[in-house]
Design a protein around this motif. Structure first.
Motif, PDB file in Angstrom:
ATOM      1  N   ARG B 139      -1.776 -39.336   5.428  1.00 15.55           N
ATOM      2  CA  ARG B 139      -2.772 -40.382   5.512  1.00 15.55           C
ATOM      3  C   ARG B 139      -2.283 -41.267   4.053  1.00 15.55           C
ATOM      4  O   ARG B 139      -2.929 -42.188   3.918  1.00 15.55           O
ATOM      5  N   ALA B 140      -1.154 -40.669   3.550  1.00 14.85           N
ATOM      6  CA  ALA B 140      -0.665 -41.464   2.352  1.00 14.85           C
ATOM      7  C   ALA B 140      -0.262 -42.690   2.759  1.00 14.85           C
ATOM      8  O   ALA B 140      -0.102 -43.720   1.808  1.00 14.85           O
ATOM      9  N   VAL B 141      -0.027 -43.275   3.966  1.00 14.36           N
ATOM     10  CA  VAL B 141       0.342 -44.456   4.507  1.00 14.36           C
ATOM     11  C   VAL B 141      -0.614 -45.424   4.051  1.00 14.36           C
ATOM     12  O   VAL B 141      -0.501 -46.500   3.934  1.00 14.36           O
ATOM     13  N   GLN B 142      -1.802 -44.762   3.821  1.00 14.59           N
ATOM     14  CA  GLN B 142      -3.097 -45.932   3.569  1.00 14.59           C
ATOM     15  C   GLN B 142      -3.303 -46.071   2.101  1.00 14.59           C
ATOM     16  O   GLN B 142      -4.059 -46.758   1.524  1.00 14.59           O
ATOM     17  N   PHE B 143      -2.393 -45.337   1.123  1.00 15.67           N
ATOM     18  CA  PHE B 143      -2.538 -45.531  -0.210  1.00 15.67           C
ATOM     19  C   PHE B 143      -1.429 -46.197  -1.050  1.00 15.67           C
ATOM     20  O   PHE B 143      -0.466 -45.940  -0.567  1.00 15.67           O
ATOM     21  N   VAL B 144      -1.784 -47.113  -1.818  1.00 15.87           N
ATOM     22  CA  VAL B 144      -0.768 -47.730  -2.549  1.00 15.87           C
ATOM     23  C   VAL B 144      -1.667 -47.691  -4.030  1.00 15.87           C
ATOM     24  O   VAL B 144      -2.552 -48.331  -4.568  1.00 15.87           O
ATOM     25  N   PRO B 145      -0.680 -47.007  -4.732  1.00 13.24           N
ATOM     26  CA  PRO B 145      -1.038 -47.163  -6.321  1.00 13.24           C
ATOM     27  C   PRO B 145      -0.828 -48.415  -7.051  1.00 13.24           C
ATOM     28  O   PRO B 145      -0.015 -48.975  -6.828  1.00 13.24           O
ATOM     29  N   GLY B 146      -1.647 -48.512  -7.987  1.00 12.32           N
ATOM     30  CA  GLY B 146      -1.634 -49.918  -8.605  1.00 12.32           C
ATOM     31  C   GLY B 146      -2.310 -49.692 -10.209  1.00 12.32           C
ATOM     32  O   GLY B 146      -2.865 -48.725 -10.567  1.00 12.32           O
ATOM     33  N   HIS B 147      -1.785 -50.589 -10.944  1.00 15.36           N
ATOM     34  CA  HIS B 147      -2.358 -50.540 -12.332  1.00 15.36           C
ATOM     35  C   HIS B 147      -2.650 -52.027 -12.802  1.00 15.36           C
ATOM     36  O   HIS B 147      -1.608 -52.671 -13.165  1.00 15.36           O
TER      37      HIS B 147
END
Lengths: 316, 316
Positions: B139-147
């Motif tokens: 499911r990491a395909v759905q995750f985008v880290p941001g800051h």
């Protein structure tokens, strides 16, 4: 700080305020001389004009452009040499870097009026006190060292603001020789600027200010210098946010003024830095050890102290 | 910062803005879930509402009072558990301390909708990336880290501000696994908040932020802790002025949030602190030796760098 923009010390406004005093009772200070017409000196003149407490203002300085700007802004009525200022002024504020104080007092002393009162606005007081004692001799009765604690990120006459000192602390550190009448007049002048006047011993002043003013400036400059010297400084600075902005704001101050402050208060600053290093050692050890609880407790103590200061001081 | 006061994210204003989208075309995000409804999460919700880019907002959090406040302010439409949020949301923003990210992803993963996109707002990215990879698996395909690089001296839903991100940088550090559609949606959402979106490698992000954000916070806390621990702390703090105010402002931040940041970015922070110490050593030696010229040159380099940054960044 935005005070300069909030209330520019324009010619029209300040002149208009001075008129009622001219027509009625005489002002507290007939002729004021300001040595160094920047943020600090210019704001003092503007504040006293706004309080109708000054008749005429003479400006003295090294920089002809600054003097011309001060005159065109109405902060001063005319430009004078130190000797002309000393021969005419009832009240003299020295708002120069610390190293300029003794030479200035030497030039003024021979022509200083007997009833004139002199004060200064330097950020350290023990050095100014000994310069005054050594230079003025028996005229030291006319001198009262002082330090307005007011922001100085902006510089020059254009930053002057009649409300800069409103609600701020001004610390006086009278010499053993300072006369009671001189102390009273200096106290009254700052009071008319809206300041809270506090009297302290010069050495105590210098120790306290080493901690809450000089060391933050030193650390801010060290940090700013370190970031700017990095190979990828441009990338770093492009991603700096509001925390960086506030933390480094003081590092933009005048290098000449701060050089004098650090040299003048060298021992106290170095002593405080030793104490800061001990705290840094502790915090780094805790981080190095990944000690979650100790790290959070350390951060929490600092956060609570800062929040308490904000609520007590009314500053956020 | 005064943005919260400038434009409170009140119920009336935000609800009124959301209506046109409901009646016309469908919004960018049908159901938004914000995990941690404080300054960062609340401002994100308020900004997307203002842009008519969100249909419904669910709020998730540990603190019942904060959630109730967020609801009464109109920042969220209803309160949800992590599982309820995961089962309903099209877009999830995790705005918690870093150590809460992995447990939160674990709870949400079993019920996560296949088309949902997840991002976070944590101040370090390598740790968040590995937490996401380890926890989410395929499911990491759905995750985008941001800051989002935006101020956080104020905390809680009451500080939320629809304009907090306007003109600010938001750094995305996509995983190798992050899908193109997910990246596009996260980028578009931040764009609608008025932010400038930048993409970087997670390790590069952490090194740069160690320098321009984490180290200033560490030094500010160290200094604040040192002053507050002094025997004469009350006298010192009573005479602290605007330089002190700005230099220590960040030290008031959340101890829990910053504990996580320092631990998560420990190596980079310690490396930067070594470099800062080397500059401090130099500056102290120059002061110890009363080397006027070297001290002024050192201060002048820092002052020029800070003034250049101010003029380039548009921040003073």
């Amino acid at each position: 700080m935005s005070h300069a923009a909030d209330q520019p010390a324009g010619r029209g406004a300040s002149r208009a305020r001075a008129n009622p005093a001219d027509e009625g009772r005489s002002p507290l200070i007939g002729t004021l001389a300001v040595i160094g017409v920047g943020l600090i000196g210019g704001s003092f003149a503007a504040a006293l004009r706004q309080a109708s407490a000054v008749g005429r203002v003479l400006g003295v300085g090294r920089n002809a452009d600054s003097l011309a700007q001060a005159e065109s802004l109405g902060l001063i009525d005319s430009i004078a040499t130190p000797e002309e200022a000393a021969a005419q002024a009832d009240f003299i504020l020295i708002a120069t870097p610390i190293s300029a104080v003794a030479p200035m007092l030497s030039r003024m002393k021979p022509v200083l009026r007997a009833e004139a009162v002199i004060t200064d606005a330097c950020s350290t007081k023990a050095d100014v006190a000994s310069a005054a004692r050594d230079t003025l001799g028996e005229r030291a009765v006319q001198f009262v060292p002082g330090h307005p604690i007011a922001g100085a990120e902006l510089t020059g006459p254009g930053a002057a603001d009649a409300n800069l000192y409103r609600g701020r602390n001004v610390i006086l550190t009278p010499l053993a020789q300072s006369g009671g009448a001189a102390c009273g007049l200096v106290r009254r002048a700052w009071g008319l600027c809206g300041a809270r006047v506090i009297t302290m011993d010069a050495d105590a002043h210098d120790r306290v200010l080493a901690s809450v003013s000089h060391v933050p400036h030193f650390l801010s400059s060290v940090y700013m210098g370190q970031v700017a010297a990095a190979a990828d400084a441009d990338t770093r600075l492009a991603l700096a946010g509001s925390g960086f902005r506030d933390f480094t704001r003081i590092a933009a101050g005048s290098a000449e003024v701060w050089r004098d402050i650090f040299l003048s208060n060298r021992k106290a600053v170095l002593a405080e830095l030793r104490s800061v290093r001990a705290t840094l050692d502790y915090a780094e050890q805790v981080l190095q050890a990944s000690d979650e609880a100790a790290l959070e407790a350390f951060l929490e103590r600092a956060a609570l102290a800062r929040r308490l200061w904000a609520s007590r001081s009314g500053q956020s």
